[in-house]
Design an enzyme around this catalytic site. Structure first.
Site, PDB file in Angstrom:
ATOM      1  N   HIS A  69      45.094  42.066 100.828  1.00  0.00           N
ATOM      2  CA  HIS A  69      43.932  43.271 100.544  1.00  0.00           C
ATOM      3  C   HIS A  69      44.542  44.392 100.034  1.00  0.00           C
ATOM      4  CE1 HIS A  69      43.282  40.725 104.220  1.00  0.00           C
ATOM      5  NE2 HIS A  69      42.076  40.556 103.730  1.00  0.00           N
TER       6      HIS A  69
HETATM    7 FE1  FES Z   1      45.414  42.878 104.646  1.00  0.00          FE
HETATM    8 FE2  FES Z   1      48.168  42.566 104.070  1.00  0.00          FE
HETATM    9  S1  FES Z   1      46.601  44.083 103.243  1.00  0.00           S
HETATM   10  S2  FES Z   1      47.027  41.327 105.438  1.00  0.00           S
END
Ligand code: FES
Length: 126
Positions: free
Chosen positions: A91
């Site tokens: 993410h």
């Molecule tokens: Fe979501 Fe690493 S940014 S698990």
């Protein structure tokens, strides 16, 4: 296995190894003087989870961290992201060269395992 012994002398300066400990990867990086300087020159007020570099490692040249993103548990990639450290592709969390979260959804810095030195370049984790 509850503990793992790691010979740090086999890690060339400027690179890192992964070691499994209690089912999780450890990131163990032999930082260069430039990387340490970069980590230490950061204004703590810029950090989402303010922590001085000196609190992140017993010896600044060897950074020992749990290699699990503090967002939802993916494994970040080394030597990537916008801050010269690690980048979690799940993410988009960017960690700096001290493993501190700088940008993205992760709520805190990469966690540090308990460890101690048994000689100049050997640690026991756990
Ligand atoms: Fe979501 Fe690493 S940014 S698990």
């Amino acid at each position: 296995m509850a503990t793992v012994e790691v010979d740090l002398s086999r890690i060339p300066e400027g690179s890192e190894i992964k070691v499994m400990w209690q089912g999780k990867p450890l990131f163990i990086r032999h930082r260069t003087a430039e990387e340490i300087e970069q980590a230490r020159s950061v204004d703590l007020s810029e950090l989402p989870d303010p922590e001085p570099d000196s609190d992140r490692a017993i010896k600044p040249e060897y950074l020992v961290m749990i290699g699990v993103c503090t967002h939802l548990g993916c494994i970040p990639n080394a030597e990537s992201g916008d801050y010269g450290g690690w980048f979690c592709p799940c993410h988009g969390s960017h960690y700096d060269i001290a493993g501190r979260i700088r940008k993205g959804p992760a709520p805190r810095n990469l966690d540090l395992p308990p460890y101690k030195y048994t000689d100049d370049t050997t640690i026991i984790v756990g």
